[in-house]
Design a protein around this motif. Structure first.
Motif, PDB file in Angstrom:
ATOM      1  N   VAL A 136       4.942  11.378  -2.849  1.00  0.00           N
ATOM      2  CA  VAL A 136       3.534  11.808  -2.866  1.00  0.00           C
ATOM      3  C   VAL A 136       3.330  13.025  -1.971  1.00  0.00           C
ATOM      4  CG1 VAL A 136       2.667   9.496  -3.404  1.00  0.00           C
ATOM      5  CG2 VAL A 136       2.956  10.192  -1.008  1.00  0.00           C
TER       6      VAL A 136
ATOM      7  N   VAL B 256       4.345   9.601 -10.433  1.00  0.00           N
ATOM      8  CA  VAL B 256       3.619  10.514  -9.553  1.00  0.00           C
ATOM      9  C   VAL B 256       3.432  11.869 -10.226  1.00  0.00           C
ATOM     10  CG1 VAL B 256       3.691  11.754  -7.354  1.00  0.00           C
ATOM     11  CG2 VAL B 256       4.365   9.343  -7.452  1.00  0.00           C
TER      12      VAL B 256
ATOM     13  N   LEU C 234       9.475   6.127 -10.658  1.00  0.00           N
ATOM     14  CA  LEU C 234       8.337   6.355  -9.768  1.00  0.00           C
ATOM     15  C   LEU C 234       8.004   7.840  -9.682  1.00  0.00           C
ATOM     16  CD1 LEU C 234       6.222   5.365  -7.815  1.00  0.00           C
ATOM     17  CD2 LEU C 234       7.964   5.293  -6.023  1.00  0.00           C
TER      18      LEU C 234
ATOM     19  N   LEU D  89      -0.933   8.689  -0.751  1.00  0.00           N
ATOM     20  CA  LEU D  89      -0.707   7.266  -0.515  1.00  0.00           C
ATOM     21  C   LEU D  89      -1.521   6.798   0.680  1.00  0.00           C
ATOM     22  CD1 LEU D  89       1.032   4.728  -1.296  1.00  0.00           C
ATOM     23  CD2 LEU D  89       2.633   5.474   0.489  1.00  0.00           C
TER      24      LEU D  89
ATOM     25  N   GLU E 283       7.802   5.812  -2.611  1.00  0.00           N
ATOM     26  CA  GLU E 283       6.529   6.501  -2.793  1.00  0.00           C
ATOM     27  C   GLU E 283       6.138   7.369  -1.599  1.00  0.00           C
ATOM     28  OE1 GLU E 283       5.486   2.052  -2.112  1.00  0.00           O
ATOM     29  OE2 GLU E 283       7.030   3.236  -3.121  1.00  0.00           O
TER      30      GLU E 283
ATOM     31  N   TRP F  91       5.497   1.057 -13.990  1.00  0.00           N
ATOM     32  CA  TRP F  91       4.945   2.386 -13.754  1.00  0.00           C
ATOM     33  C   TRP F  91       4.518   3.027 -15.068  1.00  0.00           C
ATOM     34  CZ3 TRP F  91       4.459   2.517  -8.750  1.00  0.00           C
ATOM     35  CH2 TRP F  91       5.436   1.948  -7.930  1.00  0.00           C
TER      36      TRP F  91
END
Length: 236
Positions: A182, A153, A149, A30, A178, A108
């Protein structure tokens, strides 16, 4: 037993040195910070570095025309045009497509479907998605949102593509889902210091990496971004 991992360069002078030599391939990172802090340029450096090494890379825009980002980067590295011409660097403008397909903002899931098609059809090794904040989730349930989410990812990591997710962040002490999902979080700062606007970079998180945690001065030069291994608060 000590296990060493291959690293890939970010393409930004000085940045690899503070993250143990570079990024772990196939992970999602990110890139966040306020407007004007250099996020898209950081992403372009990353892609050009891959194209220079004969990789096939892609810039995916969810809002603005990707050619605008290219025009900005040409000021620093005109070779970007050559990589686009040889199709080493591919541009995708998903905004109009996604907004046309559904009556609400992209989700997403809908974005991941498109990304998977691009990555598999073009054999992409590096990817920049700009900006992540264009994607929203319709459900109000925060647990369900986090689950979606997480699938996004994980879906990117399953592709084996090293990915930058670019996100606007105006509240630097407010962390969202996020940030936790990540593999790495790089924060770009842009603030007033002694009557002058200054840029800095901070590695908030980088899994399996010995990284510096403080603020490092980052500057725009005639060749683009450069990271200096000193604090922005130190004198020259």
């Amino acid at each position: 037993m000590h296990i060493t991992e291959d690293r890939i360069s970010t393409g930004v002078p000085g940045l690899d040195e503070i993250i143990e030599g570079g990024l772990i391939p196939g992970k999602v990172y990110l890139i966040t910070g306020p407007p004007g802090s250099g996020k898209t340029t950081l992403g372009m450096h990353f892609l050009i570095e891959g194209a220079r090494k004969n990789e096939k890379v892609a810039y995916v825009s969810l809002i603005q025309d990707p050619n605008e980002a290219v025009k900005d980067m040409m000021r620093f590295d005109p070779s970007i045009q050559a990589y686009i011409g040889t199709k080493k660097l591919l541009l995708f403008d998903l905004g109009p497509i996604l907004w046309k397909e559904i009556d609400r903002v992209p989700t997403w899931r809908s974005v991941l479907v498109r990304i998977r098609e691009i990555a598999e059809e073009e054999n992409i090794s590096r990817l920049v998605i700009d900006p992540l904040t264009a994607i929203e989730f319709s459900a109000e349930n925060p647990v369900e949102k986090k689950a979606e989410l997480a699938k996004f990812v994980r879906g990117l990591e399953d592709l084996g593509v090293t990915t930058y997710l670019i996100s606007e962040m105006t509240e630097l002490d407010h962390y969202t889902e996020e940030h936790y999902l990540v593999s790495g979080v790089i924060i770009l700062h842009y603030f007033l210091l002694e009557k002058k606007m200054v840029r800095a970079i901070q590695i908030l998180k980088m899994r399996r990496t010995k990284h510096e945690t403080g603020l490092f001065l980052m500057e725009f030069t005639h060749k683009g971004l450069v990271v200096h291994k000193r604090s922005p608060f130190e004198g020259d």
